[in-house]
Design a protein around this motif. Structure first.
Motif, PDB file in Angstrom:
ATOM      1  N   GLU A 191       0.803  -1.175  -0.116  1.00  0.00           N
ATOM      2  CA  GLU A 191      -0.051   0.016  -0.076  1.00  0.00           C
ATOM      3  C   GLU A 191       0.706   1.191  -0.019  1.00  0.00           C
ATOM      4  OE1 GLU A 191      -2.996   2.677   0.090  1.00  0.00           O
ATOM      5  OE2 GLU A 191      -3.085   0.340  -0.655  1.00  0.00           O
ATOM      6  N   ARG A 194       1.920   1.608  -3.401  1.00  0.00           N
ATOM      7  CA  ARG A 194       1.115   2.421  -4.398  1.00  0.00           C
ATOM      8  C   ARG A 194       1.029   3.827  -4.210  1.00  0.00           C
ATOM      9  NH1 ARG A 194      -3.824   3.929  -4.440  1.00  0.00           N
ATOM     10  NH2 ARG A 194      -3.920   3.936  -1.967  1.00  0.00           N
ATOM     11  N   GLN A 195       0.849   4.177  -3.131  1.00  0.00           N
ATOM     12  CA  GLN A 195       0.718   5.714  -2.758  1.00  0.00           C
ATOM     13  C   GLN A 195       1.801   6.448  -3.246  1.00  0.00           C
ATOM     14  OE1 GLN A 195       0.422   5.967   1.735  1.00  0.00           O
ATOM     15  NE2 GLN A 195      -1.755   4.937   1.648  1.00  0.00           N
ATOM     16  N   LEU A 197       3.591   5.519  -5.981  1.00  0.00           N
ATOM     17  CA  LEU A 197       3.305   5.395  -7.159  1.00  0.00           C
ATOM     18  C   LEU A 197       2.508   6.409  -7.756  1.00  0.00           C
ATOM     19  CD1 LEU A 197       3.403   1.492  -7.967  1.00  0.00           C
ATOM     20  CD2 LEU A 197       5.144   3.224  -8.690  1.00  0.00           C
ATOM     21  N   GLN A 198       1.422   6.701  -6.930  1.00  0.00           N
ATOM     22  CA  GLN A 198       0.367   7.681  -7.452  1.00  0.00           C
ATOM     23  C   GLN A 198       0.921   9.307  -7.588  1.00  0.00           C
ATOM     24  OE1 GLN A 198      -2.752   7.009  -8.407  1.00  0.00           O
ATOM     25  NE2 GLN A 198      -1.896   4.990  -8.094  1.00  0.00           N
ATOM     26  N   GLU A 199       1.955   9.322  -6.747  1.00  0.00           N
ATOM     27  CA  GLU A 199       2.619  10.721  -6.813  1.00  0.00           C
ATOM     28  C   GLU A 199       3.527  10.888  -8.111  1.00  0.00           C
ATOM     29  OE1 GLU A 199       4.808  11.000  -3.107  1.00  0.00           O
ATOM     30  OE2 GLU A 199       2.976  10.821  -1.821  1.00  0.00           O
ATOM     31  N   ALA A 202       2.493  10.147 -14.963  1.00  0.00           N
ATOM     32  CA  ALA A 202       1.876   9.072 -15.447  1.00  0.00           C
ATOM     33  C   ALA A 202       2.779   8.133 -16.316  1.00  0.00           C
ATOM     34  CB  ALA A 202       0.700   9.255 -16.295  1.00  0.00           C
ATOM     35  N   ARG A 205       4.982   6.285 -13.766  1.00  0.00           N
ATOM     36  CA  ARG A 205       4.271   5.320 -12.798  1.00  0.00           C
ATOM     37  C   ARG A 205       4.133   4.210 -13.973  1.00  0.00           C
ATOM     38  NH1 ARG A 205       0.412   8.442 -11.664  1.00  0.00           N
ATOM     39  NH2 ARG A 205      -1.016   7.942 -13.093  1.00  0.00           N
ATOM     40  N   GLU A 209       5.307   0.471 -12.863  1.00  0.00           N
ATOM     41  CA  GLU A 209       4.400  -0.503 -12.652  1.00  0.00           C
ATOM     42  C   GLU A 209       4.791  -1.575 -13.664  1.00  0.00           C
ATOM     43  OE1 GLU A 209       0.751   1.219 -13.225  1.00  0.00           O
ATOM     44  OE2 GLU A 209       0.338   1.689 -10.897  1.00  0.00           O
TER      45      GLU A 209
END
Length: 362
Positions: A191, A194-195, A197-199, A202, A205, A209
């Motif tokens: 988690e 994931r957080q 990666l959201q920062e 695109a 990321r 991924e």
């Protein structure tokens, strides 16, 4: 007589003092706020974020291998408990049978036990027949003693099996608790990844991924992670650049690994549709008829240790000081491995992570 009067106060003195105090407090609050702003953690660069993501993935993988070990022990404890429960049921059935046999002896003894043997002989219309019956009764007494001994033996067996089953049940509950704790750790680390990666932008990321931008945190520091990963992931044809051709069981394991390329990483998975790192190597060698243990830190001891400069296709290559990652060597400094969630099984350089050792399954 002296006149006592209060000192004359300026009409604005009290108000001014209160105002000054208010301004002082406001200033202190502002200064504190500015100080906090000045010390706020700067935003991470994409390279730093990717390095942190890699760190979280590696920590999740450590927990995954502990989860795999706990699951293996849980499965063994559950199987042993089920066998003991079956054994206890069988022994309980034999105990009940022995008790029933003893009960029939006790009933017969109750019916005949109220009259002394001498009196029964005197009253008997056929003393010879009575004496014959008495002899049979003696033998029945021996059988009764045997029945008592059997009941005691079966009872001890049942108690022993139930005690062992109780210990296995306690072990199972401990392992299930460890399993839940490792699962929680894995999910927490993923988690956090994931957080982070959201920062990322695109494009960055998507690259991370896909497994293109994640190297070790140590390798990422002071290096262009994406460039290094692209160099490691240049397309390679099966078996191209191998130090020497794989043969026998090693060739079968390598062929399986190639067939798994593109399948997703799922922690705890051993195939056929998804794998984690040790699940992939276990399944590859299983396809070759060789049984490997489940975890990285047991797989490294499952075969003969191999020096890095003696690697051959099919060898297991391990990474990090805690032996938390494994891949299957395919030659030319490359391996096939299951990297992390979001990154499918793929070919990679063995220089992508800190090398910890290698082994060659028997």
């Amino acid at each position: 007589m002296a006149t006592h009067r209060k000192p004359k106060q300026h009409p604005l003195a009290g108000s001014t003092a209160r105002t000054a105090a208010t301004l002082a407090l406001a200033g202190a609050a502002t200064a504190t706020a500015l100080e906090g702003t000045g010390h706020a953690a700067p935003a991470l660069t994409p390279a730093q974020a990717k390095a942190q993501v890699a760190g979280y993935y590696q920590q999740a993988e450590v927990a995954t291998e502990k989860y795999n070990g706990a699951k293996e022990r849980t499965d063994r404890a559950r199987s042993a408990l089920e066998r003991l429960q079956d054994e206890a049921a069988r022994k309980t059935e034999r105990l009940n049978s022995a008790r029933n046999a003893l009960g029939s002896f006790a009933t017969a003894q109750y019916r005949d036990g109220g009259m002394p043997a001498g009196v029964r002989l005197l009253l008997s219309s056929s003393p010879d027949r009575y004496l014959e019956s008495a002899s049979l009764a003696d033998r029945a007494g021996t059988r009764q003693a045997t029945a008592v001994a059997r009941v005691r033996h079966e009872l001890r067996d049942v108690q022993r099996v139930r005690t062992t089953a109780g210990a296995r049940l306690s072990e199972l509950r401990r392992e299930e608790a460890a399993l839940a704790a490792h699962k929680h750790t894995i999910e927490a680390k993923l988690e956090k990844a994931r957080q982070l990666l959201q920062e990322l932008p695109a494009v960055e990321r998507t690259a991370v991924e896909a497994g293109e931008g994640v190297a070790t945190a140590g390798a990422a520091a002071g290096a262009d992670v994406k460039e290094a990963a692209h160099a490691a992931l240049a397309p390679v044809a099966p078996h191209a650049g191998a130090d020497r051709a794989a043969s026998g069981r090693a060739a079968q394991a390598v062929a399986f690994a190639y067939s798994a390329i593109g399948k997703p990483y799922v922690w705890g998975a051993t195939g056929p549709s998804a794998f984690d790192c040790s699940g992939l190597t276990q399944a590859a060698w299983q396809a070759a008829g060789v049984s490997l243990p489940r975890t990285t830190y047991t797989q490294i001891n499952a075969g003969r240790r191999i020096a890095r400069n003696r690697l051959a296709p099919g060898d297991l290559v391990f990474f990090y000081s805690g032996i938390s990652h494994v891949g299957l060597y395919v030659g030319g400094g490359r391996m096939i491995h299951a990297p992390h969630p979001g990154a499918p099984v793929r070919i990679a350089s063995i220089d992508e992570m800190p090398f910890a050792g290698a082994s060659r399954p028997a």
